[in-house]
Design a protein around this motif. Structure first.
Motif, short mmCIF file in Angstrom:
data_model
loop_
_atom_site.label_atom_id
_atom_site.label_comp_id
_atom_site.label_asym_id
_atom_site.label_seq_id
_atom_site.Cartn_x
_atom_site.Cartn_y
_atom_site.Cartn_z
N LYS A 161 0.80 -1.22 0.00
CA LYS A 161 0.00 0.00 0.00
C LYS A 161 0.83 1.27 0.00
N GLU A 162 2.14 1.16 0.36
CA GLU A 162 2.92 2.39 0.41
C GLU A 162 3.31 2.88 -0.96
N GLU A 163 3.17 2.03 -1.99
CA GLU A 163 3.72 2.45 -3.27
C GLU A 163 2.71 3.17 -4.15
N VAL A 164 1.44 3.26 -3.74
CA VAL A 164 0.52 4.04 -4.57
C VAL A 164 0.60 5.48 -4.16
N ARG A 165 1.59 6.17 -4.70
CA ARG A 165 1.76 7.56 -4.38
C ARG A 165 1.98 8.30 -5.67
N GLU A 166 1.85 9.63 -5.59
CA GLU A 166 2.30 10.44 -6.72
C GLU A 166 3.08 11.59 -6.12
N SER A 167 4.32 11.72 -6.58
CA SER A 167 5.19 12.74 -6.01
C SER A 167 5.58 13.72 -7.09
N VAL A 168 5.51 15.00 -6.79
CA VAL A 168 5.92 16.04 -7.73
C VAL A 168 6.94 16.88 -6.99
N SER A 169 8.13 17.01 -7.55
CA SER A 169 9.14 17.78 -6.81
C SER A 169 9.68 18.92 -7.65
N MET A 170 10.13 19.94 -6.96
CA MET A 170 10.63 21.16 -7.63
C MET A 170 11.68 21.80 -6.74
N PRO A 171 12.51 22.68 -7.27
CA PRO A 171 13.56 23.26 -6.44
C PRO A 171 12.98 24.05 -5.28
N ALA A 172 13.68 23.94 -4.16
CA ALA A 172 13.16 24.54 -2.93
C ALA A 172 13.81 25.89 -2.67
N GLN A 173 13.12 26.68 -1.91
CA GLN A 173 13.67 27.96 -1.45
C GLN A 173 13.91 27.84 0.03
N ARG A 174 15.18 27.91 0.41
CA ARG A 174 15.45 27.77 1.84
C ARG A 174 15.79 29.14 2.41
N CYS A 175 15.66 29.28 3.69
CA CYS A 175 15.98 30.54 4.33
C CYS A 175 17.48 30.76 4.24
N GLN A 176 17.86 31.97 3.89
CA GLN A 176 19.30 32.19 3.68
C GLN A 176 20.04 32.30 4.98
N ILE A 177 19.38 32.54 6.07
CA ILE A 177 20.09 32.67 7.34
C ILE A 177 20.07 31.35 8.10
N CYS A 178 18.90 30.81 8.32
CA CYS A 178 18.87 29.61 9.18
C CYS A 178 18.69 28.32 8.41
N GLY A 179 18.37 28.37 7.15
CA GLY A 179 18.33 27.15 6.34
C GLY A 179 17.03 26.38 6.38
N LYS A 180 16.02 26.92 7.04
CA LYS A 180 14.74 26.20 7.09
C LYS A 180 14.05 26.27 5.74
N LEU A 181 13.22 25.30 5.47
CA LEU A 181 12.50 25.29 4.20
C LEU A 181 11.36 26.29 4.26
N ILE A 182 11.31 27.17 3.25
CA ILE A 182 10.16 28.09 3.20
C ILE A 182 9.11 27.52 2.26
N THR A 183 9.47 27.49 0.99
CA THR A 183 8.52 27.02 -0.03
C THR A 183 9.35 26.75 -1.27
N SER A 184 8.68 26.67 -2.43
CA SER A 184 9.44 26.36 -3.63
C SER A 184 9.86 27.65 -4.32
N ASP A 185 10.79 27.48 -5.24
CA ASP A 185 11.30 28.62 -6.02
C ASP A 185 10.18 29.30 -6.79
N ARG A 186 9.32 28.46 -7.33
CA ARG A 186 8.28 29.01 -8.19
C ARG A 186 7.27 29.82 -7.41
N GLN A 187 7.01 29.42 -6.18
CA GLN A 187 6.05 30.17 -5.39
C GLN A 187 6.61 31.57 -5.12
N VAL A 188 7.92 31.61 -4.84
CA VAL A 188 8.55 32.91 -4.61
C VAL A 188 8.44 33.77 -5.85
N ASP A 189 8.73 33.17 -7.01
CA ASP A 189 8.63 33.93 -8.26
C ASP A 189 7.23 34.44 -8.48
#
Lengths: 189, 323, 146
Positions: free
Chosen positions: A106-134
């Motif tokens: 049952k774990e293999e019925v997934r759909e994954s879509v990935s895109m480059p991430a935008q990380r915080c430049q100071i602390c490195g936490k994940l904010i969102t994707s590059d495209r959302q920022v754009d």
């Protein structure tokens, strides 16, 4: 009288032949508005998290994969309610016509879509994707913006608050006493 | 002193015909029921190898004997059902063999034909399950209701032919035409068809094994090879009942003249047609009717069917032809 | 000989249907598969009344505390070899009921599951597809375990 009609119906069925759809030897497509597995258009999705917030079963999750951010739908938990389709701002999610999702694992019925991430430049936490920022920059660029907006847009909320406080007060402070409002946009994996 | 070759021949006869031919023909008749019913319901229905796949699959499963069961009786009941039904088939005339024509073989066959229901009852009581107990009680109600009209209807050919042997009844029909074309014979045929549905536990009389009501009735604890034996007993019972009705009322199942090829061919064709007519009538009644309640079935057998059987019996005394 | 037995097991799977706390939608779709439109009897599938007669257990619904001992007992009562099919999203992973207070987990926390059929409810064609996958598993095992 009804018995006679039943007998005649039986004979009619014998003569005319079966009415069965011989699936899986014949295709059996569902109607146009069928809510099958939700499929994401990789060109349009921006990993904004609207579908994640609205999913009733939390079948959608936003995964932090280092340089990339992924939106993952687990069909084992999906109830095919189409809420993600309704709230997606980019109209990237469509309920497809796929219904044969049976599986041994049952774990293999997934759909994954990935895109480059935008990380915080100071602390490195994940904010969102590059495209959302754009996209955000694209929508607000008609407003008068401070010159350092591009830097502000690439910081996570805490770091952004600290930087803004620094600029406002004009001095470098170590800590900014702030009421931190937790914004659960993403989940760390 | 019995010669060894007689013993060998009889064992070969029992094994070859009883254990190899009878179950296969019986399973083919169950397939006809399922396919015909499916086609009447606008469906496709199972392919021809389906009953054989069912039996082989059941034979390969695990055998479970429940704790509350009386072990010996539980294991012997399906064997009893299958053995009596095969024996009944072996005694009746079928395509040119009349091996054991003795006085009273009709009575023996009538007696043996009531055994599968009794074996189901024995097995159901032996399993110690309350659903099985309810199924046994319902089956007993059904048996009480259909035995009397069956005997009365079976007496009609016996009285007409004035003999208790199958051979004499068949010879009488070869001389005077099948008994179903006389009034008393036709009434006896109607009664026998109704009783046949109840003996085979088919709708509208499938009261003992009512899947939606009492979860398979007396067979609820049977699994694997024992259930396969019960299914085989059901299949051979179809064949036995068809042969019985054909022999008694439809003109017999033997080839009358072995010397001429034309007669052999037409007689073989007629044998197949007679068995298939009985089976198809049973299939039609089965698929067009819902299940009756036990008290409705009891009332129907004791009032209507016994009346028709009594009428047939009285009319069979009249020595006018076509009566 | 084992080839013949495997063939017979594939061509004649008898189903037992157990509802362990479902909203009944998946049960309706399973019974739809028996109707003349989709006719699973052409695969030899019969819906049986007693667990001792069946060899495929189809479980719908998320298992709640009341049906938990009953599901275990029915699984034990079925003779080997048996296959378990979890039908619907609730049986696969809990669906929207997974955070309840009386939930004893999705089906694979109680009994081992062979095939999962997600869907809410799955179409009868999806159910047929899942049963065919279960039969393919029997073919692959070829008289092996269970």
């Amino acid at each position: 009288m009804t018995k006679l009609k039943a007998v005649l119906e039986g004979f009619r069925a014998l003569i005319k032949g079966p009415f069965t759809v011989r699936y899986p030897f014949e295709p059996s497509p569902p109607p146009e508005t069928f809510r099958g597995a939700p499929k994401r258009d990789i060109e349009k999705c921006t990993a904004c998290g609207a579908c994640y917030q609205n999913c009733p079963t939390k079948a959608i999750s936003i995964l932090d994969l280092g340089k990339e951010v992924a939106v993952d739908v687990w069909y084992g938990k999906c109830i095919f309610c189409a809420r993600c389709t309704e709230v997606c701002p980019e109209e990237a999610v469509k309920m497809s016509l796929t219904y044969d999702l049976s599986t041994y694992n049952k774990e293999e019925v997934r759909e994954s879509v990935s895109m480059p991430a935008q990380r915080c430049q100071i602390c490195g936490k994940l904010i969102t994707s590059d495209r959302q920022v754009d996209k955000v920059i694209d929508r607000v660029k008609i407003l008068p913006l401070p010159l350092n907006y591009h830097m502000m847009v690439s910081l996570c909320p805490e770091c952004k608050r600290k930087q803004q406080a620094t600029l406002l007060l004009g001095l470098r402070v170590e800590r900014v006493p702030a009421i931190t409002i937790p914004v659960a946009v993403s989940e760390k994996k | 002193m019995i010669d060894l070759w007689v013993v060998g021949l009889s064992i070969a006869y029992i094994v070859l015909i009883g254990l190899l031919i009878a179950p296969n023909i019986g399973l083919f008749l169950t397939w006809i029921h399922r396919k015909l019913g499916a086609r009447m319901q606008w469906r496709i229905g199972p392919p021809i190898y389906q009953p054989w796949a069912d039996v082989i699959k059941l034979l390969s499963k695990e055998l479970i004997v429940p704790e509350t069961a009386h072990r010996a009786t539980f294991l012997l009941a399906p064997l009893l059902a299958l053995a009596t039904v095969i024996l009944a088939f072996l005694i009746m005339p079928f395509v040119g063999r009349t091996p054991l024509a003795f006085v009273g073989d009709v009575i023996v066959v009538i007696y043996l034909m009531s055994m599968p229901a009794l074996a189901a009852m024995i097995g159901g009581s032996a399993s110690g399950n309350p659903y099985a107990a309810v199924g046994v009680q319902r089956e007993m109600t059904l048996i009480f209701s259909y035995e009397l009209p069956f005997i009365m209807a079976a007496l009609v050919p016996i009285l007409k032919a004035r003999s208790l042997k199958f051979i004499d009844i068949i010879n009488y029909q070869l001389g005077n035409g099948p008994l179903v074309f006389t009034i008393s014979g036709f009434l006896a045929f109607v009664v026998m068809v109704m009783v046949m549905q109840a003996k085979l536990a088919l709708p509208p009389f499938d009261i003992p094994e009512a899947k939606t009501e009492i979860i398979a009735g007396p067979y609820v604890e049977y699994s694997g090879p024992l259930l396969a034996l019960f299914k085989l007993a059901h299949a051979v019972m179809l064949l036995v009942v068809a042969c019985f009705v054909s022999n008694m009322l439809l003109g017999g199942l033997i080839v009358s003249d072995w010397s001429s090829y034309v007669v052999i061919l037409t007689d073989l064709l007629l044998i197949a047609v007679k068995i298939l007519v009985v089976i198809i009538i049973a299939a039609f009644i089965r698929f067009y009717n819902p299940r009756l309640r036990p008290d409705q079935a009891f009332g129907m057998f004791w009032k209507t069917i016994t009346f028709i059987a009594a009428l047939a019996l009285i009319l069979s005394f009249v020595p006018i032809p076509y009566f | 000989m084992s080839g013949l037995i495997t063939w017979a097991r594939i061509k004649s799977p008898w189903l037992f249907h157990f509802n362990s706390g479902s909203c009944n939608n998946c049960d309706i779709e399973l019974l739809d598969a028996l109707t003349p439109r989709f006719d699973v009897e052409r695969f030899g599938i019969l819906l049986e009344g007693s667990p001792r007669h069946a060899d495929v257990l189809v479980v719908t619904g998320i298992v709640n505390r009341q049906t938990l001992p009953r599901l275990k007992r029915i699984y034990d009562q079925m003779p080997n070899p048996k296959i378990v099919v979890a039908l619907g999203t609730c049986a696969t992973s809990g669906g929207i009921f997974s955070e309840g207070y009386n939930i004893a987990g999705p089906v694979d926390k109680v009994i081992p599951v062979d095939v999962y059929i997600p869907g809410c409810p799955p179409r009868p064609q999806a159910i047929i597809d899942g049963i065919v996958k279960a039969l393919a598993k029997i073919q692959a095992l070829r008289g092996g375990k269970r």
